[in-house]
Scaffold this motif. Structure first.
Motif, mmCIF file in Angstrom:
data_model
loop_
_atom_site.group_PDB
_atom_site.id
_atom_site.type_symbol
_atom_site.label_atom_id
_atom_site.label_comp_id
_atom_site.label_asym_id
_atom_site.label_seq_id
_atom_site.Cartn_x
_atom_site.Cartn_y
_atom_site.Cartn_z
ATOM 1 N N VAL A 1 0.824 -1.201 0.000
ATOM 2 C CA VAL A 1 0.000 0.000 0.000
ATOM 3 C C VAL A 1 0.863 1.258 0.000
ATOM 4 C CG1 VAL A 1 -1.826 1.230 1.218
ATOM 5 C CG2 VAL A 1 -1.822 -1.273 1.181
ATOM 6 N N LEU A 2 1.916 1.269 0.811
ATOM 7 C CA LEU A 2 2.765 2.459 0.880
ATOM 8 C C LEU A 2 3.436 2.733 -0.466
ATOM 9 C CD1 LEU A 2 4.402 2.061 4.419
ATOM 10 C CD2 LEU A 2 2.479 3.520 3.732
ATOM 11 N N LEU A 3 3.895 1.681 -1.119
ATOM 12 C CA LEU A 3 4.489 1.867 -2.437
ATOM 13 C C LEU A 3 3.457 2.387 -3.432
ATOM 14 C CD1 LEU A 3 6.807 -1.269 -2.771
ATOM 15 C CD2 LEU A 3 7.469 1.108 -2.354
ATOM 16 N N TYR A 4 2.230 1.894 -3.327
ATOM 17 C CA TYR A 4 1.188 2.365 -4.239
ATOM 18 C C TYR A 4 0.874 3.835 -3.976
ATOM 19 C CZ TYR A 4 -3.163 2.640 -6.833
ATOM 20 O OH TYR A 4 -4.147 3.012 -7.710
ATOM 21 N N ILE A 5 0.814 4.230 -2.702
ATOM 22 C CA ILE A 5 0.586 5.636 -2.389
ATOM 23 C C ILE A 5 1.730 6.493 -2.928
ATOM 24 C CG2 ILE A 5 0.386 7.304 -0.497
ATOM 25 C CD1 ILE A 5 -1.050 5.170 1.110
ATOM 26 N N GLY A 6 2.967 6.010 -2.778
ATOM 27 C CA GLY A 6 4.102 6.726 -3.340
ATOM 28 C C GLY A 6 4.008 6.848 -4.845
ATOM 29 N N PHE A 7 3.547 5.785 -5.501
ATOM 30 C CA PHE A 7 3.352 5.832 -6.954
ATOM 31 C C PHE A 7 2.348 6.921 -7.333
ATOM 32 C CE2 PHE A 7 0.321 4.471 -10.233
ATOM 33 C CZ PHE A 7 1.140 4.491 -11.357
ATOM 34 N N VAL A 8 1.248 7.009 -6.589
ATOM 35 C CA VAL A 8 0.225 8.016 -6.883
ATOM 36 C C VAL A 8 0.783 9.423 -6.682
ATOM 37 C CG1 VAL A 8 -2.024 8.920 -6.191
ATOM 38 C CG2 VAL A 8 -1.665 6.444 -6.343
ATOM 39 N N VAL A 9 1.544 9.626 -5.584
ATOM 40 C CA VAL A 9 2.114 10.946 -5.311
ATOM 41 C C VAL A 9 3.069 11.352 -6.424
ATOM 42 C CG1 VAL A 9 3.603 12.246 -3.746
ATOM 43 C CG2 VAL A 9 1.793 10.775 -2.828
ATOM 44 N N VAL A 10 3.940 10.433 -6.841
ATOM 45 C CA VAL A 10 4.893 10.732 -7.908
ATOM 46 C C VAL A 10 4.165 11.065 -9.208
ATOM 47 C CG1 VAL A 10 6.711 9.738 -9.353
ATOM 48 C CG2 VAL A 10 6.771 9.412 -6.873
ATOM 49 N N ILE A 11 3.133 10.312 -9.517
ATOM 50 C CA ILE A 11 2.365 10.547 -10.735
ATOM 51 C C ILE A 11 1.723 11.931 -10.703
ATOM 52 C CG2 ILE A 11 0.269 9.870 -11.941
ATOM 53 C CD1 ILE A 11 2.672 8.185 -12.667
ATOM 54 N N VAL A 12 1.103 12.283 -9.576
ATOM 55 C CA VAL A 12 0.424 13.576 -9.482
ATOM 56 C C VAL A 12 1.432 14.719 -9.618
ATOM 57 C CG1 VAL A 12 -0.891 15.092 -7.956
ATOM 58 C CG2 VAL A 12 -1.501 12.672 -8.151
ATOM 59 N N LEU A 13 2.550 14.624 -8.882
ATOM 60 C CA LEU A 13 3.558 15.681 -8.959
ATOM 61 C C LEU A 13 4.154 15.775 -10.358
ATOM 62 C CD1 LEU A 13 5.421 15.228 -5.539
ATOM 63 C CD2 LEU A 13 3.673 16.929 -6.160
ATOM 64 N N GLY A 14 4.387 14.643 -10.991
ATOM 65 C CA GLY A 14 4.946 14.655 -12.338
ATOM 66 C C GLY A 14 4.010 15.302 -13.342
ATOM 67 N N ILE A 15 2.711 14.955 -13.258
ATOM 68 C CA ILE A 15 1.740 15.550 -14.179
ATOM 69 C C ILE A 15 1.615 17.052 -13.933
ATOM 70 C CG2 ILE A 15 -0.710 15.653 -14.742
ATOM 71 C CD1 ILE A 15 0.677 13.389 -16.096
ATOM 72 N N VAL A 16 1.562 17.446 -12.652
ATOM 73 C CA VAL A 16 1.414 18.870 -12.331
ATOM 74 C C VAL A 16 2.620 19.667 -12.831
ATOM 75 C CG1 VAL A 16 1.332 20.533 -10.419
ATOM 76 C CG2 VAL A 16 -0.144 18.514 -10.395
ATOM 77 N N ALA A 17 3.838 19.147 -12.581
ATOM 78 C CA ALA A 17 5.045 19.849 -13.015
ATOM 79 C C ALA A 17 5.122 19.934 -14.533
ATOM 80 C CB ALA A 17 6.277 19.142 -12.449
ATOM 81 N N THR A 18 4.816 18.828 -15.207
ATOM 82 C CA THR A 18 4.851 18.822 -16.673
ATOM 83 C C THR A 18 3.831 19.792 -17.243
ATOM 84 O OG1 THR A 18 5.572 16.505 -16.639
ATOM 85 C CG2 THR A 18 4.692 17.360 -18.712
ATOM 86 N N HIS A 19 2.644 19.764 -16.684
ATOM 87 C CA HIS A 19 1.599 20.675 -17.158
ATOM 88 C C HIS A 19 2.006 22.129 -16.959
ATOM 89 C CE1 HIS A 19 -2.126 23.089 -16.650
ATOM 90 N NE2 HIS A 19 -2.557 22.350 -17.671
ATOM 91 N N ARG A 20 2.605 22.443 -15.800
ATOM 92 C CA ARG A 20 2.996 23.822 -15.527
ATOM 93 C C ARG A 20 4.098 24.302 -16.470
ATOM 94 N NH1 ARG A 20 1.371 28.667 -14.532
ATOM 95 N NH2 ARG A 20 2.920 29.962 -13.456
ATOM 96 N N ARG A 21 5.088 23.446 -16.678
ATOM 97 C CA ARG A 21 6.192 23.833 -17.559
ATOM 98 C C ARG A 21 5.705 24.030 -18.994
ATOM 99 N NH1 ARG A 21 11.376 23.500 -15.836
ATOM 100 N NH2 ARG A 21 11.735 22.646 -13.741
#
Length: 393
Positions: free
Chosen positions: A97-117
């Protein structure tokens, strides 16, 4: 004198088509299961398209806006399928579960950063000036820009777009839900396949459990008839051949027509009568009128077989009564009564074909909630009584 025996007719499909005609290759893509999967993915694509291409354009418009939203749409689809095919099966289903939560956090941050740039790049390319905000209450001089207003914060709040965060979380949640539903469907299909295999195995076992003594005794009786009554011997051979054809070939599809099952019982009773004396009175009443309906093959054989096994005496008078009727075209009622003798066991479960216990199990697997079986071991008339009500479909 040589006797000509005509060959058995070839088995053909009723429509006259070839038994082995192949299906068109495109039929593999339009099975009910494949059609359901394609429809689900089409709905998801449309849903995500509506979600991203109906968002407010903001400072971008025209081609830059659609380029930004198309990139976000493709990235969201990639996340959706990555979540379904890898993250959920490999992480969530394995209790990471912790790894899955980490996966979700990384995905969200990656999408947000890519979208902003990408948004900043497109705004700069379009010559749109940097967005500025009015002064906040309590802001100090160091927060002010050259012209007086405060610039857009350069920290986390400066590039986090709440709409992108929410849409990304929605895509992840949608993928997790779809993966859970598909897993449930696969498990249900697996359970159904196992039950069908179990039923098929039991049916094969049932065919193998047809009393071999009945088969060999019938052959001996037919042999005796050939010396006394050739016409009756030929008729007995015909009935036995018809029974074996029904057992070996007509039951391969898992169901048979009710008329075939009735004919099978009629042939069984007629052949059993070859070795009985006049002390045994047998009454068999088929449904009238008979309405065709599918039925599990040989589901009634146990009751009839045991009536002959336990209800016949070579000395005392005995009676076997078998009645079948159809109150409705989809309902079958069967009553089997046979005499009881003090020196005979009445239990059906001991060395009697598949036995009453296994018949109940077949009924429960094939007709769950659609049958009623009542067994009375001794009636006031000193008879064994079985009553089965079966809803055929």
């Amino acid at each position: 004198m040589n006797t000509f025996i005509p060959p058995l007719p070839l088995v053909t499909k009723p429509s006259g088509e070839s038994m082995y005609s192949p299906q068109p290759f495109w039929m593999a893509f339009f099975t009910p299961r494949q059609a359901q999967t394609w429809l689900l993915h089409a709905v998801i694509w449309v849903l995500l398209g509506v979600l991203f291409f109906t968002q407010p354009a903001g400072r971008l418009s025209g081609a830059p806006y659609y380029l930004l939203q198309t990139t976000l749409f493709i990235a969201s689809l990639s996340i959706f399928y990555l979540n379904i095919n890898w993250a959920v099966p490999r992480l969530l289903y394995h209790r990471r579960v912790l790894l899955y939560i980490g996966f979700v956090v990384v995905i969200v941050l990656g999408i947000v950063a890519t979208h902003r740039r990408l948004q900043t790049y497109l705004e700069t390319s379009a010559g749109i000036p940097r967005r500025e905000m009015p002064p906040r209450f309590g802001s100090g001089p160091r927060d002010r820009g050259p012209g007086g207003p405060i610039r857009q914060p350069s920290g986390l709040l400066g590039w986090v777009n709440p709409a992108v965060v929410l849409s990304t979380l929605l895509v992840v949640g949608l993928g997790t839900s779809v993966a859970a539903v598909q897993r449930g469907q696969r498990e249900a299909q697996l359970r159904q396949a196992l039950e069908q295999e179990k039923v098929s195995t039991e049916l094969s076992w049932l065919k193998a459990q047809i009393n071999p003594h009945f088969f060999f005794n019938t052959l001996n009786n037919i042999y005796s008839l050939t010396l006394l009554d050739g016409a009756r011997a030929r008729e007995a051979i015909h009935r036995l051949s018809r029974m074996m054809r029904y057992v070996l070939y007509d039951t391969q599809h898992g169901t048979a027509q009710l008329s075939q099952e009735v004919q099978f019982l009629q042939d069984y009773i007629d052949l059993m009568q070859l070795r009985l004396t006049d002390n045994v009175r047998i009454e068999f009443t088929p449904p009238h009128p008979l309405q065709e309906a599918p039925i599990a093959p040989m589901i009634l054989l146990t009751f009839v077989e045991n009536a002959f096994k336990h209800g016949v005496s070579t000395v005392a008078s005995s009676r076997i009564h078998i009645a079948m009727q159809q109150p409705t075209p989809d309902t079958l009622e069967v009553t089997v009564q046979n005499s009881i003798f003090a020196d005979r066991p009445v239990a059906l479960d001991e060395n009697s074909g598949i036995g009453l216990t296994n018949t109940r199990r077949r009924l429960e697997l094939l007709y769950p909630g659609r049958y009623t079986l009542t067994v009375t071991e001794q009636t006031p008339e000193h008879e064994y009584w079985v009553h089965l009500t079966l809803r055929l479909r």
